[in-house]
Scaffold this motif. Sequence first.
Motif, PDB file in Angstrom:
ATOM      1  N   UNK A 100       6.018   1.269  -8.442  1.00 40.84           N
ATOM      2  CA  UNK A 100       6.085  -0.167  -8.133  1.00 40.84           C
ATOM      3  C   UNK A 100       4.775  -0.638  -7.506  1.00 40.84           C
ATOM      4  N   UNK A 101       4.212   0.179  -6.614  1.00 41.48           N
ATOM      5  CA  UNK A 101       2.941  -0.175  -5.978  1.00 41.48           C
ATOM      6  C   UNK A 101       1.816  -0.133  -7.015  1.00 41.48           C
ATOM      7  N   UNK A 103       0.852  -1.189   0.000  1.00 40.76           N
ATOM      8  CA  UNK A 103       0.000   0.000   0.000  1.00 40.76           C
ATOM      9  C   UNK A 103       0.882   1.231   0.000  1.00 40.76           C
ATOM     10  N   UNK A 104       0.373   2.273  -0.612  1.00 41.26           N
ATOM     11  CA  UNK A 104       1.123   3.526  -0.636  1.00 41.26           C
ATOM     12  C   UNK A 104       1.285   4.062   0.784  1.00 41.26           C
ATOM     13  N   UNK A 105       0.213   4.033   1.570  1.00 38.78           N
ATOM     14  CA  UNK A 105       0.288   4.517   2.951  1.00 38.78           C
ATOM     15  C   UNK A 105       1.281   3.691   3.770  1.00 38.78           C
ATOM     16  N   UNK A 149      11.351   8.216  -5.110  1.00 42.25           N
ATOM     17  CA  UNK A 149      10.013   8.152  -4.515  1.00 42.25           C
ATOM     18  C   UNK A 149       8.946   7.906  -5.573  1.00 42.25           C
ATOM     19  N   UNK A 150       9.069   8.548  -6.723  1.00 46.55           N
ATOM     20  CA  UNK A 150       8.101   8.311  -7.789  1.00 46.55           C
ATOM     21  C   UNK A 150       8.218   6.887  -8.333  1.00 46.55           C
ATOM     22  N   UNK A 151       9.440   6.372  -8.399  1.00 51.79           N
ATOM     23  CA  UNK A 151       9.634   4.985  -8.841  1.00 51.79           C
ATOM     24  C   UNK A 151       9.021   4.006  -7.833  1.00 51.79           C
ATOM     25  N   UNK A 187       4.382  13.538  -0.631  1.00 59.82           N
ATOM     26  CA  UNK A 187       4.125  14.151  -1.940  1.00 59.82           C
ATOM     27  C   UNK A 187       5.016  15.369  -2.169  1.00 59.82           C
ATOM     28  N   UNK A 188       5.226  16.187  -1.140  1.00 55.97           N
ATOM     29  CA  UNK A 188       6.081  17.367  -1.322  1.00 55.97           C
ATOM     30  C   UNK A 188       7.533  16.954  -1.562  1.00 55.97           C
TER      31      UNK A 188
END
Length: 156
Positions: A94-95, A59-61, A88-90, A76-77
């Motif tokens: 993946x998720x 999960x992203x969280x 972080x975007x990679x 996000x910031x």
Amino acid sequence: MKRKYKLFDSVVKLNQLVDQYFEYIKGEYQPAVKQPKLGKTKSEAGSERICIREPEAPTLAGMILYLGFNSREEFESCAAAGRYRGPLNRAKLRIEAIFEQSLHGHSGGAIYALKSMGYMESMDKTEKEAADRPVLKVEVMQSGPGTAANEKEVVL
């Protein structure tokens, strides 16, 4: 002023933490201790595992918390600019990739997760045509006696 994150202070350390998260969610197992059965080798007898910690869905969280962020906004910031943007975007991709793969089975939860990550459903041609048609508005008007407020108002 650059913010120093609790669990990482370099791109290399961040990449290691992301990889650790994906290993962590696989769960934890230990080999089962069994006596070899007749006709089986030790390697065949020891191939069973005991689950110590159940696997988890990515999960992203969960990943945001694992990486040491205090909120999704903080993540996000950090992912929007700076040297941690790429890793972080990679990690987020993946998720998303795992959820996209799960769309081929029971997909309700995956659809919800992808929508929360910004994906949108697109309408097919017939839905678009139906959306362009005029809408018929129906208004129900009251007829007959009104509703009684209490038992005394009921007429037999």
